[in-house]
Design an enzyme around this catalytic site. Structure first.
Site, PDB file in Angstrom:
ATOM      1  N   HIS A 240       0.844  -1.206   0.000  1.00  0.00           N
ATOM      2  CA  HIS A 240       0.000   0.000   0.000  1.00  0.00           C
ATOM      3  C   HIS A 240       0.872   1.245   0.000  1.00  0.00           C
ATOM      4  CE1 HIS A 240       0.725  -0.492   4.306  1.00  0.00           C
ATOM      5  NE2 HIS A 240       0.164   0.672   4.576  1.00  0.00           N
TER       6      HIS A 240
ATOM      7  N   HIS B 280       1.369   3.983   1.959  1.00  0.00           N
ATOM      8  CA  HIS B 280       1.900   4.761   3.077  1.00  0.00           C
ATOM      9  C   HIS B 280       3.423   4.884   3.010  1.00  0.00           C
ATOM     10  CE1 HIS B 280      -1.922   4.137   5.707  1.00  0.00           C
ATOM     11  NE2 HIS B 280      -1.989   5.229   4.970  1.00  0.00           N
TER      12      HIS B 280
ATOM     13  N   ASP C 167       5.721   4.784   5.205  1.00  0.00           N
ATOM     14  CA  ASP C 167       6.549   3.802   5.918  1.00  0.00           C
ATOM     15  C   ASP C 167       6.578   2.447   5.206  1.00  0.00           C
ATOM     16  OD1 ASP C 167       3.809   3.485   6.808  1.00  0.00           O
ATOM     17  OD2 ASP C 167       4.529   2.168   8.404  1.00  0.00           O
ATOM     18  N   HIS C 168       6.015   2.403   3.976  1.00  0.00           N
ATOM     19  CA  HIS C 168       6.064   1.191   3.154  1.00  0.00           C
ATOM     20  C   HIS C 168       6.678   1.443   1.777  1.00  0.00           C
ATOM     21  CE1 HIS C 168       3.465  -1.097   5.987  1.00  0.00           C
ATOM     22  NE2 HIS C 168       3.253   0.141   6.369  1.00  0.00           N
TER      23      HIS C 168
ATOM     24  N   HIS D  52      -7.569  -0.591   5.482  1.00  0.00           N
ATOM     25  CA  HIS D  52      -6.521   0.295   6.016  1.00  0.00           C
ATOM     26  C   HIS D  52      -6.316   1.450   5.029  1.00  0.00           C
ATOM     27  CE1 HIS D  52      -2.848   1.446   8.095  1.00  0.00           C
ATOM     28  NE2 HIS D  52      -2.153   1.308   6.989  1.00  0.00           N
TER      29      HIS D  52
ATOM     30  N   ASP E  99      -0.180  -3.783   6.248  1.00  0.00           N
ATOM     31  CA  ASP E  99      -0.862  -3.309   7.456  1.00  0.00           C
ATOM     32  C   ASP E  99      -2.321  -3.758   7.493  1.00  0.00           C
ATOM     33  OD1 ASP E  99       1.474  -2.032   8.105  1.00  0.00           O
ATOM     34  OD2 ASP E  99       0.720   0.002   7.780  1.00  0.00           O
TER      35      ASP E  99
ATOM     36  N   HIS F  63       4.550  -4.683  10.844  1.00  0.00           N
ATOM     37  CA  HIS F  63       4.893  -4.003  12.107  1.00  0.00           C
ATOM     38  C   HIS F  63       4.998  -4.984  13.274  1.00  0.00           C
ATOM     39  CE1 HIS F  63       4.428   0.212  10.761  1.00  0.00           C
ATOM     40  NE2 HIS F  63       3.484  -0.264   9.967  1.00  0.00           N
TER      41      HIS F  63
HETATM   42 FE    FE Z   1       2.641   0.833   8.211  1.00  0.00          FE
HETATM   43 ZN    ZN Z   2       0.006   1.670   6.564  1.00  0.00          ZN
END
Ligand code: FE
Ligand code: ZN
Length: 254
Positions: A55, A57, A59-60, A113, A132, A170
């Site tokens: 996805h 985001h 942090d990905h 998400h 996530d 995570h």
């Molecule tokens: Fe994440």
């Molecule tokens: Zn995420």
């Protein structure tokens, strides 16, 4: 069979390298950042061929462009979110088989998400990269989706074989367990998993990947259709979406 390497980055993110030895393909799943990935590739003398995103985001996907530029890697990601995946080359969607070297992954659309979230299921290696959407003893927050969507998404993942390893993005398991106990207090499988997690964390070890069969029995977000969970929340049984929504609401406030 894939060789999978787990790289802990930032506070609690996991980035994964997946090496398919027959072809030499090397993919990185959800690179938050590039540097630790580059260091691991160098240590193993692997050449990156793919960036694999679940996805959009940051942090990905934060390492996408740098890794793509450095290795000329192909970026693969969700069709439904093409516009938000940096450097995307190949988009994939629900039910498709995507060939990675000699091994193929089945793609699932798992909105909730984010609206374009996908998961990759490598059946031969029994490996699920779910970003996530599902965590050990938890699930992702509903930033762009509804409880009904997320419940349906988790239902697709829940149907995979028991021995599937769940490579989520995570390390949230300890906190998830603390919450899970409040909504599913009499679940012995949950108690067992919480004890195991405590032991692992005390040794500084990851609790991820977990096994899908264990998640199905212990993760309250996969158990919204269980009468005992509805009862513990004071809700009527038979409406899993309402139960799921209530569990998610309580977790958001936990
Ligand atoms: Fe994440
Ligand atoms: Zn995420």
């Amino acid at each position: 069979m894939l060789e999978i390497v787990q790289i802990p980055v930032l506070n609690d993110n996991y980035v994964y390298l997946a090496h398919e030895p027959l072809s030499g393909a090397v993919g990185v799943v959800d690179p938050s950042v590039a540097e630790p990935v580059e260091a691991e590739l160098q240590r193993r003398n692997w050449r990156l061929t793919h960036v694999i995103n679940t996805h959009h985001h940051a942090d990905h996907t934060g390492g996408n462009l740098r890794l793509k530029a450095r290795y000329a890697a192909t970026v693969v990601g969700p069709r439904a979110d093409r516009a938000r995946i940096p450097g995307i080359d190949i988009d994939v969607g629900d039910g498709e088989e995507w060939l990675f070297g000699r091994e193929s992954a089945r793609v699932y659309d798992v909105p909730g998400h984010t609206r374009g979230h996908i998961a990759y299921w490598f059946s031969e290696s029994r490996a699920l990269f779910c970003g996530d959407t599902m965590f050990s003893l938890g699930c992702g927050r509903l930033f762009e989706g509804t409880p009904a969507q997320m419940w349906a998404s988790l239902g697709k993942l829940r149907a995979l074989p028991d021995d599937t390893r769940v490579y989520c993005a995570h390390e949230y398991t300890e906190n998830n367990g603390r919450f899970a106990r409040t909504v599913d207090p009499d679940n012995p499988d949950l108690a067992r998993r919480i004890a195991e997690v405590k032991r692992l964390r005390a040794q500084g070890l990851p609790t991820v990947p977990s096994l899908l069969g264990e998640e199905r029995r212990a993760n309250p977000f996969l158990r919204a259709d269980r009468p005992e969970l509805a009862r513990s929340l004071g809700l009527p049984a038979g409406d899993p979406v309402a139960v799921f929504a209530e569990v998610r609401r309580r977790k958001d406030a936990f």
